[in-house]
Design an enzyme around this catalytic site. Sequence first.
Site, PDB file in Angstrom:
ATOM      1  N   THR A 237       0.842  -1.197   0.000  1.00  0.00           N
ATOM      2  CA  THR A 237       0.000   0.000   0.000  1.00  0.00           C
ATOM      3  C   THR A 237       0.879   1.251   0.000  1.00  0.00           C
ATOM      4  O   THR A 237       1.830   1.346   0.771  1.00  0.00           O
ATOM      5  CB  THR A 237      -0.919   0.003   1.245  1.00  0.00           C
ATOM      6  OG1 THR A 237      -1.690  -1.196   1.204  1.00  0.00           O
ATOM      7  CG2 THR A 237      -1.851   1.206   1.253  1.00  0.00           C
ATOM      8  N   CYS A 325      31.821   5.846  12.242  1.00  0.00           N
ATOM      9  CA  CYS A 325      32.566   5.681  13.495  1.00  0.00           C
ATOM     10  C   CYS A 325      31.810   4.682  14.358  1.00  0.00           C
ATOM     11  O   CYS A 325      30.640   4.882  14.616  1.00  0.00           O
ATOM     12  CB  CYS A 325      32.631   6.988  14.265  1.00  0.00           C
ATOM     13  SG  CYS A 325      33.164   8.361  13.258  1.00  0.00           S
TER      14      CYS A 325
END
Length: 386
Positions: A237, A325
């Site tokens: 949908t 990181c």
Amino acid sequence: MRFVYLDHNATTPLHPQVLEAFIACSRDRFGNPSSSHWAGREARCALETAREQVARFCGCDPSELLFTSGGTEADNLAIKGVASASRRRGRHIITTAVEHPAVSASCLSLEQEGYRITRLTVDRLGRLEPAELEAAITPETILISAMWANNETGVIFPVAAIGAIADRNRIPFHCDAVQAARWLPLECRDLGVGLLSLSGHKLRAPRGVGALMVRKGVRLHPILHGGSQERNRRAGTENLPAIVAFGVACELADASREEAAGRVRLLRDRLEAGILARSSGATVNGDPAARLPSTTNISFPGARVDSLLAALDLQGIAASSGAACSSGTLRHSPVLAAMGLSPETAGGAVRFSLGDETTGVEIDYLLEILPAILERLCPGGGPRRG
Ligand SMILES: Cc1ncc(COP(=O)(O)O)c(C=O)c1O
């Protein structure tokens, strides 16, 4: 403290008119576009209006455009969908070494299934040489995937030249235009682009919506299975409020592009010149000539990008890096590595990406607080003196 957002390549704040359209649609167009009753018909009408708006934005017929959950899904669908539809014809894909993970990881997953992937390298400035693309084509090649503009450096690829080679060799060309869409005209009707990925949240629409343009004649298998939405090419949908908002964002982006790009370019150049004047040894990464007006990627010698970003954040400045990181260890950016930057230079690279609401006052604030940060974090390569 001032809060300055210079990470628009990550995502952009919603345009107020886009937010209004999102709210109005959530409230008033609650029907399922696949339902045949009045509520469904209203929703369908809103969906098709948005399709026309986005199609106009990228220069295609509305029937060639399908909505997705974002740029990542559009890239996955383009690459895996074409690979699946063409696997009897060949199993070779050409891409570049600097693509977003949505493209590079899709190619990697196909490689693990037995497809052969050629990753074209770039030069020191992040530029692609079209002749290398031509040389990499084989009778087995079923797809070329190259981005319009790079998310880390803003470097713009020669889309028309790539498209011409693809056209000549009758190979579909997929172009990830996610970062280019806010700043460059995407009129790609005559550029030989067979598939084009877009993402709403890079141009002031909500997150979680995107689109894939699939030119008539390009064969594509779906990667999501279920209902017959989007002409059987993308089941599920539709996220109607986000799609409607995306359509409005495209119209607004088109109308303001030239003026906004000119304004942002001046601010970016002021930022860049200001940083280079304040930091001895800082260098700009990427082609100075063919680059998005919004983006600058700057290496600070001797610095670690995670420390720089944390220090900037403490002063209210949101910037970013191409390196992920995690738990104190730095993974260097494959994009900067492909450009031949040393791990030290790549490890001190910060991306500043400006947007529609960036102001000169914000740029001046960054330039004011930067020398003290560099003094602390760039031993030997800190503020320029005298
Ligand atoms: C070049 C490029 N392609 C694809 C994507 C993924 O888009 P999305 O966040 O909508 O999944 C991004 C997001 O940063 C991008 O920069």
